[in-house]
Design an enzyme around this catalytic site. Structure first.
Site, mmCIF file in Angstrom:
data_model
loop_
_atom_site.group_PDB
_atom_site.id
_atom_site.type_symbol
_atom_site.label_atom_id
_atom_site.label_comp_id
_atom_site.label_asym_id
_atom_site.label_seq_id
_atom_site.Cartn_x
_atom_site.Cartn_y
_atom_site.Cartn_z
ATOM 1 N N GLU A 1 9.018 2.801 11.042
ATOM 2 C CA GLU A 1 10.047 3.825 10.832
ATOM 3 C C GLU A 1 9.316 5.151 10.808
ATOM 4 O O GLU A 1 8.529 5.401 9.900
ATOM 5 C CB GLU A 1 10.741 3.633 9.481
ATOM 6 C CG GLU A 1 11.722 2.511 9.421
ATOM 7 C CD GLU A 1 12.873 2.671 10.396
ATOM 8 O OE1 GLU A 1 13.122 3.800 10.869
ATOM 9 O OE2 GLU A 1 13.488 1.649 10.682
ATOM 10 N N GLY B 1 6.477 6.206 7.938
ATOM 11 C CA GLY B 1 5.635 7.390 7.791
ATOM 12 C C GLY B 1 5.540 8.158 9.089
ATOM 13 O O GLY B 1 6.424 8.079 9.942
ATOM 14 N N CYS C 1 13.105 11.649 6.606
ATOM 15 C CA CYS C 1 13.053 11.446 8.068
ATOM 16 C C CYS C 1 14.440 11.617 8.654
ATOM 17 O O CYS C 1 14.573 11.721 9.872
ATOM 18 C CB CYS C 1 12.407 10.141 8.493
ATOM 19 S SG CYS C 1 12.372 8.876 7.299
ATOM 20 N N GLY D 1 1.924 5.673 12.873
ATOM 21 C CA GLY D 1 2.592 4.525 13.493
ATOM 22 C C GLY D 1 1.926 4.146 14.808
ATOM 23 O O GLY D 1 1.678 2.967 15.088
ATOM 24 N N LYS E 1 0.869 -1.187 0.000
ATOM 25 C CA LYS E 1 0.000 0.000 0.000
ATOM 26 C C LYS E 1 0.908 1.239 0.000
ATOM 27 O O LYS E 1 1.469 1.613 1.026
ATOM 28 C CB LYS E 1 -0.916 -0.104 1.207
ATOM 29 C CG LYS E 1 -1.565 1.106 1.840
ATOM 30 C CD LYS E 1 -2.127 2.172 1.013
ATOM 31 C CE LYS E 1 -2.503 3.406 1.803
ATOM 32 N NZ LYS E 1 -2.082 4.622 1.101
ATOM 33 N N GLU F 1 8.626 17.602 14.306
ATOM 34 C CA GLU F 1 9.100 17.341 12.945
ATOM 35 C C GLU F 1 8.294 18.209 11.978
ATOM 36 O O GLU F 1 7.071 18.107 11.906
ATOM 37 C CB GLU F 1 8.910 15.864 12.586
ATOM 38 C CG GLU F 1 9.485 15.568 11.214
ATOM 39 C CD GLU F 1 9.372 14.105 10.811
ATOM 40 O OE1 GLU F 1 8.269 13.543 10.916
ATOM 41 O OE2 GLU F 1 10.383 13.530 10.394
HETATM 42 C C1 UN1 Z 1 13.833 8.547 4.766
HETATM 43 O O1 UN1 Z 1 14.038 9.735 4.911
HETATM 44 O O2 UN1 Z 1 12.691 8.066 4.979
HETATM 45 O O3 UN1 Z 1 19.739 8.223 4.565
HETATM 46 C C2 UN1 Z 1 14.854 7.580 4.318
HETATM 47 C C3 UN1 Z 1 18.957 8.773 3.787
HETATM 48 C C4 UN1 Z 1 18.293 7.929 2.718
HETATM 49 C C5 UN1 Z 1 17.076 7.269 3.280
HETATM 50 C C6 UN1 Z 1 16.127 8.223 3.911
HETATM 51 N N1 UN1 Z 1 19.231 6.946 2.234
HETATM 52 O O4 UN1 Z 1 18.691 9.959 3.857
#
Ligand code: UN1
Length: 491
Positions: free
Chosen positions: A250, A229, A284, A234, A176, A381
């Site tokens: 995550e 997300g 993230c 989460g 999804k 965030e």
């Molecule tokens: C994310 O921001 O969800 O290290 C992953 C990084 C990328 C992965 C980011 N290789 O910024």
């Protein structure tokens, strides 16, 4: 121009939703450009996808893992052949600049190759027994049907992280994707189909998280949910899932870069620009807090403002663009809202903060300074091109500030002093720490995941990626021919 209609993929067929409804998506760098119509999946579609995955599991689990790996290797090859086309689709669909979109596809290639190799590892262990003629070992077995729920910011890489790991372990998948990036998801599934993934092994359902995602998470037939997300989603998944399934989360973060007084400031400057404004801050792992030693704060702040002002905003397909748009209107509104919050709570806006007059969801790269740990722009965030500077008295103060948030994904320190570096590695409460490099740029052969509210403890990719998607079963084989009682017959 006619608007193309895209389908979902269930049981090896490209199908419309049971709802008969579609939704549209526009280019975030030009909201007059409609990209397509997409299936508005519902609970019935999810059930069909789960049933197809359940049926396919019986055969797929019997395929030897190295053979499954060959399919992933083929998928990597196809991704490589289609890298440029996919990257351009990605930039049009979610806005990141083309160079970064290429990197996203490359990350998917890397993980497919890595997981293909795992097909010849998937290690268990053998060990000793406390009893004679008794053998002890572990073996890795698949879980069954797994749900992969993915975000829009890495619309090919993150689905590949999850799906490649799930497949090599022998699971079947209901995928999804974010409603903001259905085309990238569809293209990735087309590649898996071409690479030889059998029908029912990967199923794609597009549609709203509130219906498609929730139904998937609640299903008793789903044995694991891997989600990347927002933290609130989460938390909801944890509530909805109930017992009986593995949950890998995550989530967000508020990643700090510490700049010490002995740092190479030019190097730190390049790192901050890339970490804070790459992907328009929508990672993230983005560097949303800069914690600077008081001795170099003024100097570094001046350097940062000067360089940030020179960044060019625009469509990511234009090679001159440094910073693309935000993914949608809601994201732009959220970022603008936080800029107001920052001003109201007394931080000093020293660069950016405005919305350029363009037909897309842009916000200027923005810097706040004199930020303190009680401010929301320090804690929350924002997921946009906004970073906040805070002054630190010394290394321990900097580390305390870095840790003074609920999150813990990625962190960084710029210093030339090896002792500072190791002290920070030890005390930063983060899943990832970089020394003399920004908070972004993780490589797929190492574990990826956060501490505290950033994750649920499982690490993705690396050698750990297969741990989540498999059951490490413990096996005892007694070949003594008699009853031997552990803990009792040990004399
Ligand atoms: C994310 O921001 O969800 O290290 C992953 C990084 C990328 C992965 C980011 N290789 O910024």
């Amino acid at each position: 121009m006619t608007i193309p209609t895209y389908k979902m993929y269930i049981d090896g067929k490209w199908v419309s939703s049971e709802s008969g409804e579609t939704y549209t998506r526009v280019n975030p760098a030009n909201y007059n450009e409609v990209l397509g119509k997409f299936q508005q999946g519902n609970e019935k579609d999810v059930d069909k996808a789960i049933d197809a995955a359940e049926e396919a599991f019986e055969k797929w689990r019997e395929i030897p893992p190295p053979k499954r790996g060959e399919i992933l290797l083929k998928a990597a090859q196809l991704l490589r052949q289609n890298k440029e086309e996919l990257a351009r689709i990605m930039t049009r669909e979610m806005g990141k600049v083309l160079m970064e979109a290429r990197g996203d596809v490359q990350e998917a290639i890397d993980v497919c190759e890595l997981m293909a190799g795992e097909g010849r590892r998937l290690f268990g262990r053998t060990t000793t027994s406390e009893l004679r003629d008794k053998f002890a070992m572990t073996v890795r077995l698949p879980l069954g049907v797994v749900a992969c729920i993915t975000p829009w910011n890495f619309p090919v890489a993150i689905p590949a992280w999850k799906i490649a790991a799930a497949l090599i372990c022998g699971n079947t998948v209901v995928f999804k994707p974010s409603s903001d990036t259905p085309i990238c998801a569809i293209k990735f599934v087309e590649i898996l189909e071409k690479a030889g993934v059998p029908k029912g092994v990967v199923n794609l359902v597009t549609g709203p998280g509130g219906t498609v995602g929730t139904h998937l998470v609640k299903s008793k037939k789903v044995r694991a949910v891997s989600f990347t997300g927002h933290r609130d989603t989460g938390a909801q998944i944890l509530k909805d899932a109930g017992v009986g399934k593995k949950i890998g989360l995550e989530m967000g973060s508020k990643n700090p870069i510490i700049i010490m007084d002995d740092a190479d400031l030019k190097l730190a400057l390049d790192g901050v620009i890339w970490g804070a404004f790459g992907t328009s801050g929508q990672r993230c792992t983005a560097a949303s807090r800069i914690i600077v030693h008081k001795k170099v704060k003024q100097k570094f702040e001046r350097m940062l403002i000067e360089k940030t002002k020179r960044l060019r905003i625009g469509n990511g397909l234009d090679p001159k663009t440094d910073v693309g748009p935000l993914v949608n209107k809601a994201a732009q509104d959220k970022v603008i809202g936080y800029i107001e919050i920052g001003k109201n709570e007394g931080a000093m806006l020293c660069c950016g903060g405005k919305v350029p007059k363009l037909n897309g969801w842009f916000v200027e790269p923005t810097i706040f300074t004199n930020t303190s740990s009680d401010m929301r722009i320090f804690q929350d965030e924002i997921f946009g091109p906004v970073t906040a500077l805070t002054e630190a008295r010394n290394l321990d103060d900097a580390i305390d500030l870095a840790n003074a948030v609920e999150y813990g994904l990625s962190s960084s320190i710029y210093t030339k002093d090896i002792n500072n570096a190791f002290h920070a590695i030890k005390h930063l409460e983060y899943g990832i720490t970089y020394v003399n490099a920004p908070t972004i740029g993780a490589e797929v052969h190492l574990p990826f995941g956060g501490a505290k509210a950033s994750g649920s403890g499982w690490k993705e990719v690396g050698w750990t990626g297969t741990e989540f998607f498999s059951e490490e079963k413990t096996v005892f084989i007694d070949h003594s021919g008699k009853l031997q009682r552990a803990q009792i017959d040990i004399g």
